[in-house]
Scaffold this motif. Sequence first.
Motif, PDB file in Angstrom:
ATOM      1  N   LEU A 147       8.988 -62.431   4.126  1.00 59.16           N
ATOM      2  CA  LEU A 147       8.044 -62.520   5.234  1.00 59.16           C
ATOM      3  C   LEU A 147       6.777 -61.771   4.876  1.00 59.16           C
ATOM      4  CD1 LEU A 147      10.487 -61.845   8.187  1.00 59.16           C
ATOM      5  CD2 LEU A 147       9.669 -64.045   7.343  1.00 59.16           C
ATOM      6  N   LEU A 148       5.641 -62.375   5.153  1.00 58.28           N
ATOM      7  CA  LEU A 148       4.366 -61.770   4.802  1.00 58.28           C
ATOM      8  C   LEU A 148       3.334 -62.117   5.861  1.00 58.28           C
ATOM      9  CD1 LEU A 148       2.530 -60.348   2.689  1.00 58.28           C
ATOM     10  CD2 LEU A 148       2.145 -62.616   1.729  1.00 58.28           C
ATOM     11  N   GLY A 149       3.022 -61.170   6.712  1.00 55.22           N
ATOM     12  CA  GLY A 149       1.966 -61.338   7.702  1.00 55.22           C
ATOM     13  C   GLY A 149       2.002 -62.647   8.459  1.00 55.22           C
ATOM     14  N   GLY A 150       3.145 -63.020   9.006  1.00 54.50           N
ATOM     15  CA  GLY A 150       3.246 -64.255   9.767  1.00 54.50           C
ATOM     16  C   GLY A 150       3.530 -65.479   8.916  1.00 54.50           C
ATOM     17  N   ALA A 210      14.449 -63.051  -7.355  1.00 52.96           N
ATOM     18  CA  ALA A 210      13.808 -62.070  -6.484  1.00 52.96           C
ATOM     19  C   ALA A 210      12.299 -62.306  -6.443  1.00 52.96           C
ATOM     20  CB  ALA A 210      14.104 -60.658  -6.985  1.00 52.96           C
ATOM     21  N   MET A 211      11.672 -61.831  -5.351  1.00 57.81           N
ATOM     22  CA  MET A 211      10.227 -61.959  -5.172  1.00 57.81           C
ATOM     23  C   MET A 211       9.653 -60.641  -4.686  1.00 57.81           C
ATOM     24  SD  MET A 211       9.590 -65.571  -3.258  1.00 57.81           S
ATOM     25  CE  MET A 211      10.659 -65.227  -1.882  1.00 57.81           C
ATOM     26  N   ALA A 212       8.376 -60.428  -4.986  1.00 53.50           N
ATOM     27  CA  ALA A 212       7.627 -59.282  -4.464  1.00 53.50           C
ATOM     28  C   ALA A 212       6.179 -59.716  -4.295  1.00 53.50           C
ATOM     29  CB  ALA A 212       7.722 -58.089  -5.421  1.00 53.50           C
ATOM     30  N   ASP A 263      -0.230 -49.217  -6.015  1.00 48.80           N
ATOM     31  CA  ASP A 263      -1.645 -49.526  -6.270  1.00 48.80           C
ATOM     32  C   ASP A 263      -1.837 -50.967  -6.764  1.00 48.80           C
ATOM     33  OD1 ASP A 263      -0.778 -49.463  -8.924  1.00 48.80           O
ATOM     34  OD2 ASP A 263      -2.074 -47.790  -9.506  1.00 48.80           O
ATOM     35  N   GLY A 264      -0.737 -51.711  -6.933  1.00 50.40           N
ATOM     36  CA  GLY A 264      -0.807 -53.113  -7.315  1.00 50.40           C
ATOM     37  C   GLY A 264      -1.107 -53.395  -8.775  1.00 50.40           C
ATOM     38  N   THR A 265      -1.068 -52.373  -9.633  1.00 52.13           N
ATOM     39  CA  THR A 265      -1.428 -52.580 -11.041  1.00 52.13           C
ATOM     40  C   THR A 265      -0.242 -52.902 -11.944  1.00 52.13           C
ATOM     41  OG1 THR A 265      -1.251 -50.226 -11.551  1.00 52.13           O
ATOM     42  CG2 THR A 265      -3.424 -51.053 -10.840  1.00 52.13           C
ATOM     43  N   LYS A 266       0.991 -52.627 -11.479  1.00 52.21           N
ATOM     44  CA  LYS A 266       2.172 -52.838 -12.319  1.00 52.21           C
ATOM     45  C   LYS A 266       3.249 -53.612 -11.558  1.00 52.21           C
ATOM     46  CE  LYS A 266       1.581 -48.418 -14.699  1.00 52.21           C
ATOM     47  NZ  LYS A 266       0.571 -47.830 -13.794  1.00 52.21           N
ATOM     48  N   VAL A 267       4.015 -54.389 -12.317  1.00 52.29           N
ATOM     49  CA  VAL A 267       5.172 -55.109 -11.797  1.00 52.29           C
ATOM     50  C   VAL A 267       6.362 -54.676 -12.635  1.00 52.29           C
ATOM     51  CG1 VAL A 267       6.225 -57.374 -11.449  1.00 52.29           C
ATOM     52  CG2 VAL A 267       3.762 -57.073 -11.117  1.00 52.29           C
ATOM     53  N   SER A 313       2.049 -58.436  -3.964  1.00 44.87           N
ATOM     54  CA  SER A 313       1.118 -57.346  -4.258  1.00 44.87           C
ATOM     55  C   SER A 313       0.723 -56.646  -2.953  1.00 44.87           C
ATOM     56  CB  SER A 313      -0.128 -57.882  -4.973  1.00 44.87           C
ATOM     57  OG  SER A 313      -0.820 -58.792  -4.138  1.00 44.87           O
ATOM     58  N   PRO A 314       0.398 -55.348  -3.028  1.00 48.27           N
ATOM     59  CA  PRO A 314       0.033 -54.613  -1.814  1.00 48.27           C
ATOM     60  C   PRO A 314      -1.144 -55.222  -1.045  1.00 48.27           C
ATOM     61  CG  PRO A 314       0.402 -53.081  -3.608  1.00 48.27           C
ATOM     62  CD  PRO A 314       0.445 -54.467  -4.194  1.00 48.27           C
ATOM     63  N   ASP A 315      -2.051 -55.879  -1.742  1.00 47.33           N
ATOM     64  CA  ASP A 315      -3.196 -56.490  -1.050  1.00 47.33           C
ATOM     65  C   ASP A 315      -2.883 -57.903  -0.534  1.00 47.33           C
ATOM     66  OD1 ASP A 315      -3.244 -58.067  -3.335  1.00 47.33           O
ATOM     67  OD2 ASP A 315      -5.222 -57.389  -3.994  1.00 47.33           O
ATOM     68  N   GLY A 316      -1.670 -58.387  -0.792  1.00 50.27           N
ATOM     69  CA  GLY A 316      -1.243 -59.680  -0.273  1.00 50.27           C
ATOM     70  C   GLY A 316      -1.832 -60.892  -0.959  1.00 50.27           C
ATOM     71  N   THR A 317      -2.406 -60.734  -2.148  1.00 47.56           N
ATOM     72  CA  THR A 317      -3.047 -61.867  -2.824  1.00 47.56           C
ATOM     73  C   THR A 317      -2.170 -62.541  -3.877  1.00 47.56           C
ATOM     74  OG1 THR A 317      -4.044 -60.444  -4.502  1.00 47.56           O
ATOM     75  CG2 THR A 317      -5.339 -60.871  -2.504  1.00 47.56           C
ATOM     76  N   THR A 318      -1.126 -61.854  -4.327  1.00 47.58           N
ATOM     77  CA  THR A 318      -0.293 -62.379  -5.407  1.00 47.58           C
ATOM     78  C   THR A 318       1.176 -62.248  -5.038  1.00 47.58           C
ATOM     79  OG1 THR A 318      -1.955 -61.598  -6.978  1.00 47.58           O
ATOM     80  CG2 THR A 318       0.155 -62.259  -7.899  1.00 47.58           C
ATOM     81  N   VAL A 319       1.946 -63.290  -5.325  1.00 46.14           N
ATOM     82  CA  VAL A 319       3.395 -63.225  -5.179  1.00 46.14           C
ATOM     83  C   VAL A 319       3.989 -63.331  -6.585  1.00 46.14           C
ATOM     84  CG1 VAL A 319       3.694 -65.706  -4.737  1.00 46.14           C
ATOM     85  CG2 VAL A 319       5.443 -64.093  -3.990  1.00 46.14           C
ATOM     86  N   PHE A 320       4.955 -62.458  -6.872  1.00 41.65           N
ATOM     87  CA  PHE A 320       5.626 -62.421  -8.170  1.00 41.65           C
ATOM     88  C   PHE A 320       7.060 -62.892  -7.960  1.00 41.65           C
ATOM     89  CE2 PHE A 320       2.440 -59.086  -7.961  1.00 41.65           C
ATOM     90  CZ  PHE A 320       1.689 -59.323  -9.097  1.00 41.65           C
ATOM     91  N   VAL A 321       7.492 -63.847  -8.768  1.00 48.17           N
ATOM     92  CA  VAL A 321       8.846 -64.382  -8.680  1.00 48.17           C
ATOM     93  C   VAL A 321       9.528 -64.127 -10.015  1.00 48.17           C
ATOM     94  CG1 VAL A 321      10.246 -66.444  -8.278  1.00 48.17           C
ATOM     95  CG2 VAL A 321       8.029 -66.196  -7.125  1.00 48.17           C
ATOM     96  N   THR A 322      10.743 -63.605  -9.973  1.00 50.39           N
ATOM     97  CA  THR A 322      11.477 -63.371 -11.215  1.00 50.39           C
ATOM     98  C   THR A 322      12.861 -63.984 -11.121  1.00 50.39           C
ATOM     99  OG1 THR A 322      11.957 -61.729 -12.926  1.00 50.39           O
ATOM    100  CG2 THR A 322      12.553 -61.134 -10.675  1.00 50.39           C
ATOM    101  N   GLY A 323      13.414 -64.288 -12.277  1.00 47.42           N
ATOM    102  CA  GLY A 323      14.748 -64.859 -12.367  1.00 47.42           C
ATOM    103  C   GLY A 323      15.131 -64.993 -13.822  1.00 47.42           C
TER     104      GLY A 323
END
Length: 184
Positions: free
Chosen positions: A8-11, A57-59, A119-123, A61-71
């Motif tokens: 879930l992300l901001g609606g 799994a997904m995460a 700070d959104g610089t590392k995954v 970014s703190p600014d809400g501009t990028t979604v990271f998906v791993t598997g």
Amino acid sequence: MRKMLLLLLGGLVCLSYTPVTMGEFPEPGIHELTGPVRPLWDARYTGPGIGEDYAKAMAVSPDGTTVFVTGSVEKGVGDKIKFFGTVAYDIATGEKLWVALNSDYRWDTSAEAIAVSPDGTKVFVTGKHYTVAYEAETGTVIWERRESESWVGESILVSPDGSKVYISLHVLDAATGEQMWSLH
């Protein structure tokens, strides 16, 4: 069998699913929904081989501009060597920003969890036998750790100041990947 991840992300709802059916080559997908069935975008990733690929799994970014998906990404059907497959997508457009494939090359490896630094610089991605840190903007490896065959990182968190990475019962230095302490 169908594996699903919801975030879930901001609606908005980000949905990642993997159809796993004999005879198909599954493609992890991520979908951003504003309502029950209206996708804003649909992005799929198929690994370089013909084996089974799946999202775990997904995460965001703190600014809400990028979604990271791993598997996990399998080189070939039934291949014992699997890669951590991590993909970064622009959350507004679904554009693929980068793909990183990493493995410890010794055992069957699968990604289990992902986290983004405050700070959104590392995954950070962890799983069976392996942990890796990426630059969030490019997917370039910052550091990686290969663990024993019995080691599995099932969960991952980053400290509020971004200096530590907590993986199951281990704590790593976020800058270097060096183990600071462990309960094992």
